[in-house]
Design a protein around this motif. Structure first.
Motif, PDB file in Angstrom:
ATOM      1  N   GLU B 196      42.528  49.360  37.598  1.00 50.05           N
ATOM      2  CA  GLU B 196      43.479  48.500  38.309  1.00 50.05           C
ATOM      3  C   GLU B 196      42.869  47.110  38.454  1.00 50.05           C
ATOM      4  N   PHE B 197      43.625  46.105  38.044  1.00 51.16           N
ATOM      5  CA  PHE B 197      43.158  44.722  38.074  1.00 51.16           C
ATOM      6  C   PHE B 197      43.937  43.930  39.115  1.00 51.16           C
ATOM      7  N   ASN B 204      47.161  29.545  34.521  1.00 46.78           N
ATOM      8  CA  ASN B 204      47.977  28.352  34.286  1.00 46.78           C
ATOM      9  C   ASN B 204      48.882  28.623  33.104  1.00 46.78           C
ATOM     10  N   ARG B 205      49.480  27.575  32.551  1.00 50.06           N
ATOM     11  CA  ARG B 205      50.427  27.785  31.455  1.00 50.06           C
ATOM     12  C   ARG B 205      49.733  28.288  30.190  1.00 50.06           C
ATOM     13  N   GLN B 206      48.415  28.142  30.131  1.00 50.98           N
ATOM     14  CA  GLN B 206      47.686  28.596  28.945  1.00 50.98           C
ATOM     15  C   GLN B 206      47.377  30.090  29.006  1.00 50.98           C
ATOM     16  N   GLY B 207      47.024  30.587  30.184  1.00 49.58           N
ATOM     17  CA  GLY B 207      46.645  31.993  30.280  1.00 49.58           C
ATOM     18  C   GLY B 207      46.409  32.421  31.714  1.00 49.58           C
ATOM     19  N   VAL B 208      46.274  33.745  31.867  1.00 52.38           N
ATOM     20  CA  VAL B 208      46.107  34.338  33.194  1.00 52.38           C
ATOM     21  C   VAL B 208      44.882  35.252  33.164  1.00 52.38           C
ATOM     22  N   GLY B 209      43.919  34.998  34.023  1.00 49.58           N
ATOM     23  CA  GLY B 209      42.748  35.870  34.145  1.00 49.58           C
ATOM     24  C   GLY B 209      43.050  37.021  35.081  1.00 49.58           C
ATOM     25  N   LEU B 210      42.399  38.169  34.824  1.00 50.75           N
ATOM     26  CA  LEU B 210      42.542  39.313  35.720  1.00 50.75           C
ATOM     27  C   LEU B 210      41.148  39.771  36.123  1.00 50.75           C
ATOM     28  N   ASP B 211      41.001  40.152  37.379  1.00 46.99           N
ATOM     29  CA  ASP B 211      39.688  40.544  37.900  1.00 46.99           C
ATOM     30  C   ASP B 211      39.627  42.035  38.133  1.00 46.99           C
ATOM     31  N   HIS B 212      38.426  42.578  37.959  1.00 42.51           N
ATOM     32  CA  HIS B 212      38.148  43.948  38.366  1.00 42.51           C
ATOM     33  C   HIS B 212      36.873  43.900  39.192  1.00 42.51           C
ATOM     34  N   GLY B 276      45.894  37.818  43.330  1.00 47.04           N
ATOM     35  CA  GLY B 276      45.642  38.990  44.164  1.00 47.04           C
ATOM     36  C   GLY B 276      46.609  40.138  43.897  1.00 47.04           C
ATOM     37  N   THR B 277      47.702  39.868  43.182  1.00 40.58           N
ATOM     38  CA  THR B 277      48.677  40.918  42.861  1.00 40.58           C
ATOM     39  C   THR B 277      48.043  41.923  41.904  1.00 40.58           C
ATOM     40  N   ARG B 278      48.359  43.223  42.113  1.00 40.25           N
ATOM     41  CA  ARG B 278      47.714  44.270  41.320  1.00 40.25           C
ATOM     42  C   ARG B 278      48.488  44.618  40.053  1.00 40.25           C
ATOM     43  N   PHE B 279      47.737  44.856  38.982  1.00 42.54           N
ATOM     44  CA  PHE B 279      48.326  45.221  37.686  1.00 42.54           C
ATOM     45  C   PHE B 279      47.536  46.348  37.032  1.00 42.54           C
ATOM     46  N   ILE B 280      48.246  47.176  36.270  1.00 40.54           N
ATOM     47  CA  ILE B 280      47.618  48.184  35.409  1.00 40.54           C
ATOM     48  C   ILE B 280      48.145  47.957  33.997  1.00 40.54           C
ATOM     49  N   PHE B 281      47.243  48.018  33.013  1.00 40.31           N
ATOM     50  CA  PHE B 281      47.667  47.923  31.612  1.00 40.31           C
ATOM     51  C   PHE B 281      47.941  49.330  31.098  1.00 40.31           C
ATOM     52  N   LYS B 282      49.110  49.521  30.507  1.00 43.12           N
ATOM     53  CA  LYS B 282      49.457  50.848  29.985  1.00 43.12           C
ATOM     54  C   LYS B 282      49.703  50.750  28.478  1.00 43.12           C
ATOM     55  N   LEU B 283      48.889  51.483  27.722  1.00 42.47           N
ATOM     56  CA  LEU B 283      49.036  51.462  26.267  1.00 42.47           C
ATOM     57  C   LEU B 283      50.235  52.296  25.862  1.00 42.47           C
TER      58      LEU B 283
END
Lengths: 249, 337
Positions: B196-197, B204-212, B276-283
């Protein structure tokens, strides 16, 4: 479907609407020649449903309009094209046009020249002579609009990117790494060595022709003293930096 | 016919659906970060095609609108008011000539969209009016700057509303494998697609980083890779093993390996989420992703079917003259038809 050092080209999906044909994972002149020849073939004899073709140093990207059935058809058509010839033994075509571009090397106009020359085991003077004594080809456009990867330089220029990122390199800067040069289009950070400065702006919306470089172009750099570059930059309305263009064939 | 930006947010740009098919020239598509918001605005304004809009990041802004026109407010909900009176989000509104529209900071989400019924008049570059800041095309609006708008093609149209699907709370990002997924070993892939990230501030408009909080997701096979095609949605693992999802203004090539590609229909969710919003990547398989995928035309058609006419109670309206009340009732537009 191994992606580790493929012996022959592989076709791989990219997102939902594109495929890439990968000729290899690491750049080299034979792969770039193969990529260019394959693109030329696709442009000469288009595959139905293909909306866009572009190349990197080692891959060709083919975009299509439609879902999985179009992807399957395109994949088959690409496989058939690949089987027509041994693409990695194709000779690189001669350039169509040659740009000759004035560049000031070293000091404030190329603060990383010392480091780059040392890495190539050359004196700064020999490095400049060497970089200005060969044509470099437009290998592909990418990263930013109109920005060309140029190469390939001789083997002693196979020097890695710098460890620390240079936070800002101006438009028109000549940067170098891994046997390639780039004339920077926009002020941006880079990990490549900043060796010189030109007044050549490869992308400008102020011009009728915003993008100057294209596949089939060769570039040659002419060293000029810093004072001359200062006056070129001071009066550069067309963003050509006094570059000259010859049509070769 | 013009609109003056009176000031506030620093990142307001003109955006449409961008410039497809310019990869060979080194230019990524660009366009609105939340393209769904543009489709919603087109459905609300009953426009046959998507209109270029003002994309308003985070802070909002004040706009003096010189000409009478309908507008649509879509994307991230902002506190909106017209000459002090509150305006509903995901609605169209008739703006009388000379009125000042005030948009506050995003309440949830990150990008609000202000669309004028006739569209914005600005010179297209390579077939699009979008600012592409990374490429040096266009610029953010400066306080005091005026933009020209086209005449509202149907000023008598009824006020319309749209109930939108929530897309500001994070959740699952569906991912398809890409050409470099196999460069990551199986253990890394398994860990990545179950972690969970949280969305980072590096967005920004170029990209979005995600933290773990603890895990890194690198590969030893990245060194010396030739630069290769990058596209919107690609999940790039930079040197520190932290994922960075490429967005509208991404570069077209890069040397960092990518573990997969977020499918296009999930990108508005990632663009809109606040840090701070949470995301999960699902293949998911390509077939599954294609089953979810909709073309812009299909999306627009579905949205048009969901748009409803607003029926207002005259007693609730403080200034009857600023509303096209009668024509709204009698114009006979049937959004279901």
């Amino acid at each position: 479907m191994s992606t580790h050092a493929p012996d022959s080209p592989v076709i791989l999906p990219l997102g939902l609407t594109a495929l890439i044909v990968r000729f290899g994972l690491k750049a080299g002149p034979d792969l770039t020649a193969a990529v260019k020849a394959f693109v030329a073939d696709l442009e000469r004899d288009p595959i139905a449903g293909v909306t866009e073709i572009a190349c990197s140093l080692t891959t060709v990207m083919v975009s299509f309009d439609g879902g999985s059935s179009v992807r399957d058809k395109t994949t088959k058509a690409l496989q058939e094209r690949l089987s027509r010839r041994h693409w990695t033994s194709v000779a690189s075509p001669d350039p169509m046009r040659r740009w000759t571009i004035p560049v000031a090397f070293g000091e404030a106009f190329g603060p990383d020249l010392t480091k780059a020359a040392r890495a190539a085991c050359l004196s700064e003077k020999d490095a400049i002579t060497d970089l200005c004594s060969q044509d470099v080809d437009v290998l592909t456009l990418g990263f930013a609009p109109g920005q060309a990867y140029l190469g390939f330089l001789k083997d002693h220029w196979n020097i890695p990117r710098m460890e620390a990122i240079n936070p800002s390199v101006p438009a028109g800067a000549l940067i170098l790494a891994i046997r390639q040069l780039i004339v920077f289009t926009n002020e941006n950070p880079t990990g490549w060595h900043h060796v010189g400065q030109s007044g050549f702006l490869p992308f400008s919306l102020e011009r009728a022709e915003p993008i100057l470089l294209r596949a089939g172009d060769a570039l040659r750099f002419t060293p000029v003293p810093p004072a001359e570059m200062t006056s070129i930059l001071a009066d550069n309305p067309d963003g050509l930096g006094q570059a000259k263009l010859e049509v070769l064939r | 016919m013009s609109v003056t930006f009176l000031g506030n947010g620093p990142a307001i740009t003109i955006q449409d659906l961008g410039r497809p098919n310019q990869i060979a020239a080194g230019l990524s598509r660009g366009g609105a970060m939340d393209q769904l918001a543009l489709l919603e605005a087109a459905a609300l304004l009953q426009s046959p095609s998507v209109l270029p809009a003002l994309e308003i990041a985070g802070f909002g802004g004040a706009f003096k609108i010189e000409t009478q026109t309908r507008i649509a407010l879509t994307g991230s909900p902002m506190a909106a008011s017209l000459e002090g009176l509150p305006l509903a989000w995901n609605h169209t509104h008739m703006i009388p000539a000379g009125a000042t529209l005030q948009l506050g900071a995003c309440r949830s989400g990150s990008y609000g969209y202000l669309t004028f019924a006739g569209g914005i008049k600005s010179p297209p570059h390579l077939g699009s009016q979008s600012a592409h800041l990374m490429a040096g095309i266009g610029a953010a609006l400066a306080p005091g700057e005026r933009i020209e708008i086209n005449q509202d093609p149907d000023p008598d149209a009824a006020q319309m509303a749209l109930a939108t699907e929530p897309r500001f709370d994070g959740g699952i990002l569906h991912v398809v494998a890409g050409p470099q997924t196999d460069l990551f070993d199986e253990a890394t892939q398994t860990a990545f697609f179950s972690a969970e990230f949280t969305k980072s501030n590096r967005a920004n408009r170029q990209g979005v980083g995600l933290d773990h909080p603890s895990l890194k997701f690198g590969t030893d096979l990245a060194a010396g890779l030739a630069s290769d095609f990058i596209m919107q949605g690609d999940i790039q693992q930079t040197g520190d093993g932290v994922p960075y999802v490429l967005m509208a203004e991404c570069q077209t090539m890069g040397g960092y390996p990518r573990i997969g590609t977020v499918v296009p229909q999930d990108l508005p969710k990632l663009a809109q989420a606040q840090p701070g919003t949470r995301f999960i990547f699902k293949l998911v398989s390509r077939a599954q992703a294609e089953a979810l995928a909709k073309t812009e035309a299909e999306q627009l058609k579905a949205l048009r079917a969901k748009v409803t006419t607003v029926v207002r109670n005259p007693a609730d309206m403080s200034d009857l003259l600023s509303y096209q009340l009668i024509s709204g009732v009698t114009a006979g537009h049937d959004p279901e038809g």
